[in-house]
Each structure stands twice: as structure tokens, then as C-alpha cells.
Write a protein that holds these residues in place. Structure first.
Motif, short mmCIF file in Angstrom:
data_model
loop_
_atom_site.label_atom_id
_atom_site.label_comp_id
_atom_site.label_asym_id
_atom_site.label_seq_id
_atom_site.Cartn_x
_atom_site.Cartn_y
_atom_site.Cartn_z
N HIS A 182 -11.34 -0.48 6.66
CA HIS A 182 -11.19 0.02 8.03
C HIS A 182 -12.51 0.51 8.60
CE1 HIS A 182 -6.58 0.74 7.63
NE2 HIS A 182 -6.89 -0.53 7.78
N GLU A 183 -13.47 0.80 7.76
CA GLU A 183 -14.78 1.24 8.26
C GLU A 183 -15.41 0.17 9.14
OE1 GLU A 183 -17.91 3.61 9.12
OE2 GLU A 183 -16.05 4.18 8.09
N ARG A 184 -15.05 -1.09 8.90
CA ARG A 184 -15.63 -2.20 9.67
C ARG A 184 -14.88 -2.48 10.96
NH1 ARG A 184 -15.21 -4.41 4.37
NH2 ARG A 184 -13.53 -5.80 5.08
N VAL A 185 -13.74 -1.82 11.15
CA VAL A 185 -12.91 -2.11 12.33
C VAL A 185 -13.37 -1.25 13.50
CG1 VAL A 185 -10.58 -2.08 13.28
CG2 VAL A 185 -10.95 -2.75 10.89
N ALA B 201 -3.49 4.37 -7.27
CA ALA B 201 -3.34 4.67 -5.85
C ALA B 201 -4.69 4.99 -5.20
CB ALA B 201 -2.38 5.84 -5.67
N ILE B 202 -5.49 5.77 -5.88
CA ILE B 202 -6.80 6.14 -5.33
C ILE B 202 -7.66 4.90 -5.12
CG2 ILE B 202 -8.97 7.32 -5.89
CD1 ILE B 202 -7.22 9.47 -7.30
N LYS B 203 -7.63 3.99 -6.06
CA LYS B 203 -8.41 2.77 -5.94
C LYS B 203 -7.96 1.93 -4.75
CE LYS B 203 -9.84 -1.32 -8.57
NZ LYS B 203 -9.73 -2.04 -9.88
N VAL B 204 -6.65 1.79 -4.59
CA VAL B 204 -6.12 0.97 -3.49
C VAL B 204 -6.42 1.63 -2.14
CG1 VAL B 204 -4.00 0.12 -2.42
CG2 VAL B 204 -4.35 -0.15 -4.88
N ILE B 205 -6.18 2.93 -2.04
CA ILE B 205 -6.41 3.62 -0.76
C ILE B 205 -7.89 3.61 -0.40
CG2 ILE B 205 -6.27 5.84 0.43
CD1 ILE B 205 -3.73 6.41 -1.25
N THR B 206 -8.76 3.78 -1.38
CA THR B 206 -10.20 3.72 -1.12
C THR B 206 -10.59 2.35 -0.57
OG1 THR B 206 -10.65 5.35 -2.85
CG2 THR B 206 -12.49 3.96 -2.15
N GLY B 207 -9.97 1.31 -1.10
CA GLY B 207 -10.23 -0.03 -0.58
C GLY B 207 -9.79 -0.18 0.86
N ASP C 275 -5.49 12.97 2.67
CA ASP C 275 -6.92 13.20 2.49
C ASP C 275 -7.63 11.94 2.01
OD1 ASP C 275 -6.83 15.81 3.37
OD2 ASP C 275 -6.78 16.69 1.36
N LEU C 276 -6.98 11.20 1.13
CA LEU C 276 -7.59 9.95 0.66
C LEU C 276 -7.72 8.94 1.79
CD1 LEU C 276 -5.78 9.57 -2.78
CD2 LEU C 276 -8.22 9.94 -2.44
N PHE C 277 -6.77 8.96 2.72
CA PHE C 277 -6.84 8.09 3.89
C PHE C 277 -7.77 8.66 4.97
CE2 PHE C 277 -2.74 6.20 2.40
CZ PHE C 277 -3.09 4.87 2.48
N LEU C 278 -8.42 9.79 4.66
CA LEU C 278 -9.38 10.47 5.54
C LEU C 278 -8.72 11.15 6.72
CD1 LEU C 278 -12.27 7.80 5.56
CD2 LEU C 278 -11.80 9.62 3.88
N VAL D 26 0.84 -1.21 0.00
CA VAL D 26 0.00 0.00 0.00
C VAL D 26 0.87 1.25 0.00
CG1 VAL D 26 -1.70 1.32 1.32
CG2 VAL D 26 -1.94 -1.15 1.11
N THR D 27 1.95 1.23 0.75
CA THR D 27 2.85 2.38 0.81
C THR D 27 3.44 2.70 -0.54
OG1 THR D 27 3.41 1.90 3.11
CG2 THR D 27 4.92 3.32 1.90
N HIS D 28 3.96 1.69 -1.23
CA HIS D 28 4.59 1.92 -2.53
C HIS D 28 3.56 2.34 -3.58
CE1 HIS D 28 7.99 -0.79 -0.99
NE2 HIS D 28 8.40 0.45 -0.98
#
Length: 304
Positions: free
Chosen positions: A119-122, A108-114, A179-182, A96-98
Motif C-alpha cells: 500500500h505504500e506504493r498506492v 500474521a505479522i509477516k502477511v500484514i507487513t506485506g 497497529d500493524l496495519f499502521l 488476509v482477514t483470516h
């Protein structure tokens, strides 16, 4: 709260776990010629995340600060495979970092959104009775703050010294990714980072899990074979990056965790070495080629 572990040094994205079980989709960083990443190639992040010393050392420093926060600690230890399968967890986080730094922005946007969707479920409750949620803005900002601090300070201490202006710029450049990671309240300067440390300090505490984490990092094969003999001193180099108050709070300011002078010089020598060695097929090299830059673009000597 973005689950954080130490990214593995740059390398082709791992495609399968032992036994053939596929764990991550492979990213072709050279594909989509000309496609911009979330960070420009002359960014501080492109320089920092190419260096395996900065990745390993900085990641450990960041996680120690994160695990000092009870809600982050509970979220990671109760909802992550890190305690039971740290190598796979390291591979996933490195992936994810790379992707965040070097892949085309659309990827990147697609991966970070995933990641944020997962994490919404955690959610849960700490042993002390405090509710936590992985996408809690305060915790997301704290994780982003520790990540920015850990990797940047490790790079500056052990790879190439960064100026105060470069350190401030590294935080500003991270805003699109944050921002993508909220993490909309992530620091935009060293002063912001120091303010967040001061605000979070009363909420941090020592815990046995920090010791467990360090033992895992001493014994997990998370480095390339040539670097493994230095793994212990690199763990100590990470502890040496922490503010004095954190080392005292976590009981890490002496004994087996103290970085000796010759060890510091050795880690610096390793960091300087990997500033000059492009590793074929790795995300930094392939991303440079995607943008029409030489494969050794990030490895040319720069002024501090």
C-alpha cells in the motif's frame, strides 16, 4: 488506506485461481502447535469471523462507508482489481482477514507487513483534485474504524447479540492488529467509533461507485452455494446496519434497498445457524486445534 473488500466465509485459503494460476500461499492454521494468534481464542474477533453471515454482511457495510470517502474510493477503484475481478479480490481480502485473526502471530505479522508495504506504493489524485496515499494515517484509521463497526455490528445484529462491554472489548482487542496495519488512531471503544464517524461524516459523499459496488455484490458468487439464494437480502441487511444519516446521504434508505421484516428474521436465523456448525478444515476450526482446544470450541452455545 487499507484496501477493503468483503472477506469470503471461512474456508481453506484459496491456493489457485481458475486456470491454475497460483494467487495465495496456503496457510496451515493447525501448524505450530500452541502458537498464539494476534487475538486470543476467547476474543470477540474469534467469535465474529467464524460466521459467514457476519463476514459477508459486515464487510459490505464497512465498504459502503469507506467508498463514501473520496480518497479511499479513488484508491480502491483505481488501484484494486475489485472492479474487474471481484471474486479474486474477495478471496485475497478474506485470506488476509483470516490470517490476521487466526494464524500464528508470526505468520500474521509477516502477511500484514506485506500488505502495508504494498500500500505504500498506492498514491494518486481524486477526480476532485485531492491527493491520496494508501498509508495516510487518517484513511487507515477510517478503514479500521469501519471494519470494526461493520463486522461487529453485523455479528451482534444477525448472529449473537453482543453486550456493550463486549463491543468495547472488540475494539480494544483489535489494537495489536490495527497497529500493524499502521492504524494507530483506530477506535478503542464504541464511543471512539462514534466520534470518528462524526469527524468523518462531513468528508463523505454519495457517488455512482457505491451503486456499482452493490450491483457487484448482488451478482458475484461470493457465498457458499447454500447461502446464495439469500445473497440479495444479505446485501440489504448490510445497508440496514448503516447509520440513518449514511443511508440518507447515499440514497439507500428505501425502495429496493430496504430490508423487510421477514428478511431480517431470515438473516438472523442463518446467522444463528452458523453459530452452531463447525466447518471442518476452516481457519477457526484449525486454529482452535492448534491451541489444543476442541474443534467446536467457537460453536458452543454462549450467553448473550
Amino acid at each position: 488506506m487499507r484496501e477493503q473488500a468483503i472477506p469470503l466465509p471461512p474456508g481453506p485459503a484459496p491456493a489457485a485461481a481458475p486456470g491454475g494460476k497460483r494467487i495465495l500461499p496456503r496457510i496451515d492454521y493447525a501448524n505450530l502447535p500452541g502458537a498464539a494468534a494476534l487475538y486470543p481464542p476467547d476474543s470477540v474477533a474469534w467469535a465474529v469471523f467464524k460466521n459467514p453471515v457476519a463476514l459477508f454482511v459486515g464487510g459490505i457495510a464497512a465498504v459502503l462507508l469507506e467508498l463514501g470517502e473520496p480518497r479511499v474510493r479513488s484508491g480502491v477503484w483505481e488501484h484494486s482489481i475489485f472492479p474487474t475481478d471481484p471474486l479474486t479480490r474477495l478471496q485475497r481480502t478474506g485470506y488476509v482477514t483470516h490470517v490476521s485473526v487466526y494464524a500464528p502471530a508470526t505468520v500474521a505479522i509477516k502477511v500484514i507487513t506485506g500488505v502495508t508495504r504494498m500500500h505504500e506504493r498506492v498514491r494518486g489524485t481524486t477526480p476532485g483534485g485531492e491527493a491520496y496515499h494508501a498509508n495516510d494515517p487518517e484513511l487507515l484509521n477510517w478503514v479500521q474504524c469501519t471494519v470494526g463497526f461493520g463486522f461487529m455490528e453485523a455479528y451482534s445484529a444477525y448472529c449473537r447479540t453482543l453486550t456493550p462491554a463486549e463491543k468495547d472489548r472488540s475494539y480494544r482487542e483489535a489494537k495489536p492488529s490495527a497497529d500493524l496495519f499502521l492504524a494507530h488512531g483506530a477506535p478503542l471503544s464504541v464511543a471512539d467509533q462514534e466520534a470518528q464517524f462524526a469527524a468523518m461524516r462531513p468528508k463523505l459523499e454519495p457517488h455512482a461507485i457505491l451503486g456499482q459496488f452493490l450491483e457487484i455484490m448482488l451478482n458475484t458468487k461470493g457465498l457458499p452455494i447454500p447461502l446464495r439464494p439469500f445473497q440479495g437480502m444479505m446485501v440489504r441487511a448490510a445497508i440496514a446496519l448503516l447509520p440513518d444519516w449514511a443511508c440518507t446521504m447515499f440514497a439507500l434508505n428505501g425502495g429496493e434497498w430496504r430490508l423487510r421484516g421477514w428478511e431480517r428474521r431470515t438473516v438472523r436465523a442463518l446467522g444463528a445457524l452458523f453459530e452452531r456448525i463447525p466447518i471442518p478444515g476452516t481457519p477457526p476450526v484449525e486454529a482452535s486445534k492448534r491451541l489444543g482446544l476442541p474443534a467446536n470450541y467457537l460453536y458452543r452455545r454462549r450467553k448473550a
